[in-house]
Design a protein around this motif. Structure first.
Motif, PDB file in Angstrom:
ATOM      1  N   LEU A  99       6.631   1.884  -9.680  1.00 32.71           N
ATOM      2  CA  LEU A  99       6.665   1.306  -8.333  1.00 32.71           C
ATOM      3  C   LEU A  99       6.807  -0.207  -8.449  1.00 32.71           C
ATOM      4  O   LEU A  99       5.956  -0.877  -9.037  1.00 32.71           O
ATOM      5  CB  LEU A  99       5.396   1.665  -7.550  1.00 32.71           C
ATOM      6  CG  LEU A  99       5.314   1.131  -6.116  1.00 32.71           C
ATOM      7  CD1 LEU A  99       6.421   1.725  -5.248  1.00 32.71           C
ATOM      8  CD2 LEU A  99       3.947   1.439  -5.503  1.00 32.71           C
ATOM      9  N   ASP A 148       0.317   8.639  -3.408  1.00 32.22           N
ATOM     10  CA  ASP A 148      -0.765   9.405  -4.039  1.00 32.22           C
ATOM     11  C   ASP A 148      -1.175  10.614  -3.201  1.00 32.22           C
ATOM     12  O   ASP A 148      -1.757  11.579  -3.721  1.00 32.22           O
ATOM     13  CB  ASP A 148      -1.986   8.512  -4.266  1.00 32.22           C
ATOM     14  CG  ASP A 148      -1.756   7.504  -5.384  1.00 32.22           C
ATOM     15  OD1 ASP A 148      -0.811   7.724  -6.185  1.00 32.22           O
ATOM     16  OD2 ASP A 148      -2.489   6.500  -5.455  1.00 32.22           O
ATOM     17  N   TYR A 151       0.807  -1.229   0.000  1.00 27.46           N
ATOM     18  CA  TYR A 151       0.000   0.000   0.000  1.00 27.46           C
ATOM     19  C   TYR A 151       0.840   1.279   0.000  1.00 27.46           C
ATOM     20  O   TYR A 151       0.357   2.344   0.373  1.00 27.46           O
ATOM     21  CB  TYR A 151      -0.961   0.028   1.202  1.00 27.46           C
ATOM     22  CG  TYR A 151      -1.741  -1.254   1.381  1.00 27.46           C
ATOM     23  CD1 TYR A 151      -2.609  -1.699   0.359  1.00 27.46           C
ATOM     24  CD2 TYR A 151      -1.614  -2.024   2.523  1.00 27.46           C
ATOM     25  CE1 TYR A 151      -3.322  -2.881   0.503  1.00 27.46           C
ATOM     26  CE2 TYR A 151      -2.313  -3.207   2.679  1.00 27.46           C
ATOM     27  CZ  TYR A 151      -3.162  -3.635   1.663  1.00 27.46           C
ATOM     28  OH  TYR A 151      -3.860  -4.807   1.805  1.00 27.46           O
ATOM     29  N   GLU A 179       7.086  -3.633  -6.327  1.00 27.72           N
ATOM     30  CA  GLU A 179       6.967  -4.292  -5.026  1.00 27.72           C
ATOM     31  C   GLU A 179       7.717  -5.616  -5.082  1.00 27.72           C
ATOM     32  O   GLU A 179       7.498  -6.429  -5.979  1.00 27.72           O
ATOM     33  CB  GLU A 179       5.495  -4.522  -4.673  1.00 27.72           C
ATOM     34  CG  GLU A 179       4.744  -3.233  -4.399  1.00 27.72           C
ATOM     35  CD  GLU A 179       3.327  -3.481  -3.891  1.00 27.72           C
ATOM     36  OE1 GLU A 179       2.951  -4.666  -3.724  1.00 27.72           O
ATOM     37  OE2 GLU A 179       2.599  -2.496  -3.672  1.00 27.72           O
ATOM     38  N   ASN A 215       1.706   2.799  -2.564  1.00 29.15           N
ATOM     39  CA  ASN A 215       1.117   3.638  -3.608  1.00 29.15           C
ATOM     40  C   ASN A 215       0.077   4.611  -3.045  1.00 29.15           C
ATOM     41  O   ASN A 215      -0.059   5.734  -3.516  1.00 29.15           O
ATOM     42  CB  ASN A 215       0.494   2.767  -4.705  1.00 29.15           C
ATOM     43  CG  ASN A 215      -0.587   1.842  -4.172  1.00 29.15           C
ATOM     44  OD1 ASN A 215      -0.408   1.231  -3.118  1.00 29.15           O
ATOM     45  ND2 ASN A 215      -1.698   1.732  -4.880  1.00 29.15           N
TER      46      ASN A 215
END
Length: 503
Positions: free
Chosen positions: A477, A463, A457, A479, A459
Motif C-alpha cells: 500500500l 483489513d 486509513y 500513500e 488500510n
C-alpha cells in the motif's frame, strides 16, 4: 513593481456589433474575458489594450493606431469572413509586422491569430497565413458547420471559448517571459521530442487541440507549428520536413474530408497520411521504423460521401496503412492509447541505463475513469524509469474493455491499482479481478501487487475485506498525493530496481 504588457486588438468593426441577447459586441466581450484571465495567469503583469475601433471618431484614426502599434508588445488579429475585407485592419497588420522586422523580432511570437469564424486557408492574409490560430467557434458535429459563440456561459462554450482562451493566455505568458527576461538562465535543455500531429478537418479541431495540449504537458513538441504553404508544390516538402523531425505521427480521420490545396483533388488529411506511410516504408527499408497511430471516428453521422469512400480505401489499402496502428473507437480511448504508446514505447529512448542492464518488467496500471488523468501522468513517470506500462482502456462496448482488462492482467509482471476518486465498490471489484486471474489464464503469480492511494486509513478498510484474508492476498500500500510528483511511487520502484540488480 508590476511589469507592463500592451496588446493591440485588430478586427472588423462588424465583428463587434451587438447581437442577440448580448448588449456588447463579440470583440468587446472577448477582450474583457481575456484581460480577466490574463490577470489570473500572470499576477505580476499589468495588461493594457488598444482596440482598433475604440473611440473611432477621428478622421486621423489610422495614424493614431499606428502610433499605438509602436507601443504594443502583441498584436491579436481576430479573423472572420468580414476581417479579410477590412482594409484598415490589414494595413495595421502589415505595419506591425514591419515594426517587428525592423527590430529583428520573430513575428510568430508576437502576432497571434484568433479565429472567430473559420475561412479557407488561401483566404488568410499573407502576413498570418502560416500561423496556426486559436479557434473560438462552435462546430455542429452533425453538419460540420461553424457558428459564432454567442452564449459565453453555455455548456458548449467550455470547449469552444474558455479552453482556447486559456491556451491563448498561456501562449502570451510564455512569450512575455522571453521579452522581460534580461539575464538568460543557465538551464540544461531537455532532449527534444517531436510528434507529428496531423492537421485535421474542421470537425476535429477541438479533439486535435486536446491531444496537442496533452502532448505538450509531457514535454513533447508538436509539429507542424505553422499552417501549410500556399503553393501546392511546396506542401508535400513542408510535410516531409516535419515528418523527418518526428518520433511518430498521429492522424485523426473524421466524418468530413477537410480542405485541399488549390488545384488538387486529395485533401490535406489524405496527403499527410500518404506521406507518413511512405516515410514509414522508407525507414523500414533502412532497418528503421516510424510508428503511426490513426484514429477513425467510430460513428458515421452525417459523413460526407467522399470521406466515406476514403475511409473504406484506408481500411483496405495496405500501403496507406503502412506502419500504422488503426483504432476506430471513442476519442477518449484514443487519447489513452496515445499516452500508453508514448509511455511504453517511445520513452524507452529516455530511460536511465542502470549499469547497462535492461530492466524489462511490465506494469499494468488499473484506474477508474474518474482517476484516468492521474493514471496517465503516473504511467509516463513509471515508463521513464524503465518499465513497460499498460493502462486501463475504456471502450464504448463493455465486452471489449473487459477483454482488454483480462489480457493485461494475464500479460503483466506487476499490477498496480490507482485509487483516488473512484468508489470503494470499484476498488473491491478490481482486487477481486486480480485474485481471480489464476483461473482466467494467468500462468505465474504477480511479482508485485500494489495499491496506490491518496486516502488516509485505507488500510483499515482493506483489513475488513474477508476475501483478502481468505486468499492471503499480499499487497503493498503506497500513500501518495495528487501533486503530479508521485515521489512515494518513484521511491518504491527505485528500491525494486536496486534489489533486482543486486540479485
Amino acid at each position: 513593481m508590476l511589469r507592463s504588457c500592451k496588446i493591440f486588438i485588430s478586427y472588423s468593426l462588424i465583428d463587434d456589433y451587438p447581437s442577440g441577447k448580448n448588449q456588447e459586441g463579440w470583440v468587446t466581450s472577448f477582450v474583457r474575458f481575456l484581460k480577466e484571465m490574463l490577470l489570473q495567469v500572470d499576477k505580476e503583469c499589468e495588461f493594457d489594450f488598444f482596440l482598433e475601433h475604440e473611440n473611432h471618431v477621428s478622421n486621423n484614426y489610422l495614424n493614431e493606431r499606428k502610433e499605438n502599434l509602436k507601443q504594443s508588445d502583441f498584436f491579436i488579429t481576430i479573423v472572420s469572413p468580414d476581417f479579410i475585407s477590412a482594409e484598415p485592419s490589414l494595413i495595421l497588420l502589415n505595419e506591425f509586422k514591419h515594426h517587428l522586422e525592423n527590430n529583428r523580432i520573430e513575428s510568430k511570437q508576437r502576432i497571434l491569430k484568433v479565429i472567430k469564424l473559420p475561412i479557407q486557408a488561401y483566404e488568410n492574409p499573407d502576413e498570418i497565413r502560416e500561423l496556426i490560430g486559436f479557434s473560438f467557434f462552435n462546430i455542429n458535429k452533425e453538419t460540420g458547420t461553424a457558428s459564432v459563440v454567442e452564449e459565453f456561459f453555455a455548456p458548449e462554450a467550455k470547449y469552444s471559448f474558455w479552453l482556447p482562451l486559456t491556451d491563448l493566455c498561456f501562449e502570451i505568458k510564455k512569450h512575455l517571459e522571453t521579452i522581460t527576461e534580461t539575464t538568460p538562465k543557465a538551464v540544461l535543455k531537455p532532449e527534444k521530442k517531436y510528434v507529428y500531429l496531423a492537421q485535421t478537418s474542421i470537425d476535429l479541431d477541438f479533439e486535435r487541440l486536446t491531444i496537442k495540449r496533452e502532448l505538450e504537458r509531457r514535454n513533447y513538441k508538436v509539429l507542424p507549428e505553422q499552417n501549410f504553404p500556399d503553393n501546392p508544390i511546396l506542401v508535400e516538402n513542408f510535410i516531409k520536413d516535419n515528418l523527418k523531425q518526428s518520433l511518430l505521427s498521429i492522424h485523426l480521420i473524421g466524418n468530413q474530408s477537410g480542405e485541399k490545396p488549390l488545384g488538387r483533388e486529395d485533401t490535406y488529411v489524405e496527403i499527410q497520411n500518404r506521406l507518413a506511410a511512405e516515410y514509414a516504408s522508407e525507414l523500414t527499408q533502412q532497418d528503421g521504423e516510424f510508428p503511426r497511430l490513426i484514429w477513425i471516428a467510430s460513428e458515421e453521422k452525417h459523413i460526407e460521401e467522399k470521406q466515406k469512400f476514403y475511409i473504406e480505401k484506408l481500411k483496405r489499402d495496405k500501403q496507406l496503412q503502412f506502419g500504422a496502428e488503426i483504432l476506430q473507437t471513442q476519442i477518449e480511448d484514443f487519447k489513452t492509447a496515445i499516452l500508453n504508446y508514448l509511455a511504453s514505447h517511445l520513452d524507452k529512448a529516455f530511460k536511465p541505463n542502470s549499469n547497462s542492464q535492461e530492466f524489462n518488467k511490465s506494469i499494468y496500471l488499473i484506474a477508474d475513469k474518474r482517476d484516468i488523468t492521474y493514471a496517465q501522468i503516473l504511467s509516463h513517470k513509471i515508463a521513464k524509469m524503465g518499465f513497460e506500462v499498460m493502462i486501463s482502456a475504456f471502450d464504448r462496448k463493455k465486452a471489449n474493455s473487459r477483454r482488454t482488462h483480462q489480457e493485461c492482467l494475464n500479460k503483466c509482471d506487476m499490477v498496480f491499482v490507482l485509487y483516488f476518486d473512484a468508489k470503494k465498490e470499484w476498488l473491491v471489484s478490481k482486487l477481486q479481478d486480480i485474485i481471480k486471474t489464476a483461473g482466467m489464464g494467468r500462468v505465474v503469480p504477480f511479482e508485485k501487487q500494489v495499491i496506490i492511494t491518496n486516502q488516509e486509513y485505507l488500510n483499515i478498510f482493506l483489513d475488513q475485506l474477508n476475501f483478502i484474508k481468505d486468499f492471503s492476498f499480499a499487497y503493498n500500500l503506497i500513500e501518495t498525493s495528487t501533486d503530479d510528483s508521485y515521489q512515494e511511487v518513484s521511491d518504491f520502484l527505485k528500491e525494486l530496481i536496486a534489489q533486482t540488480i543486486i540479485r
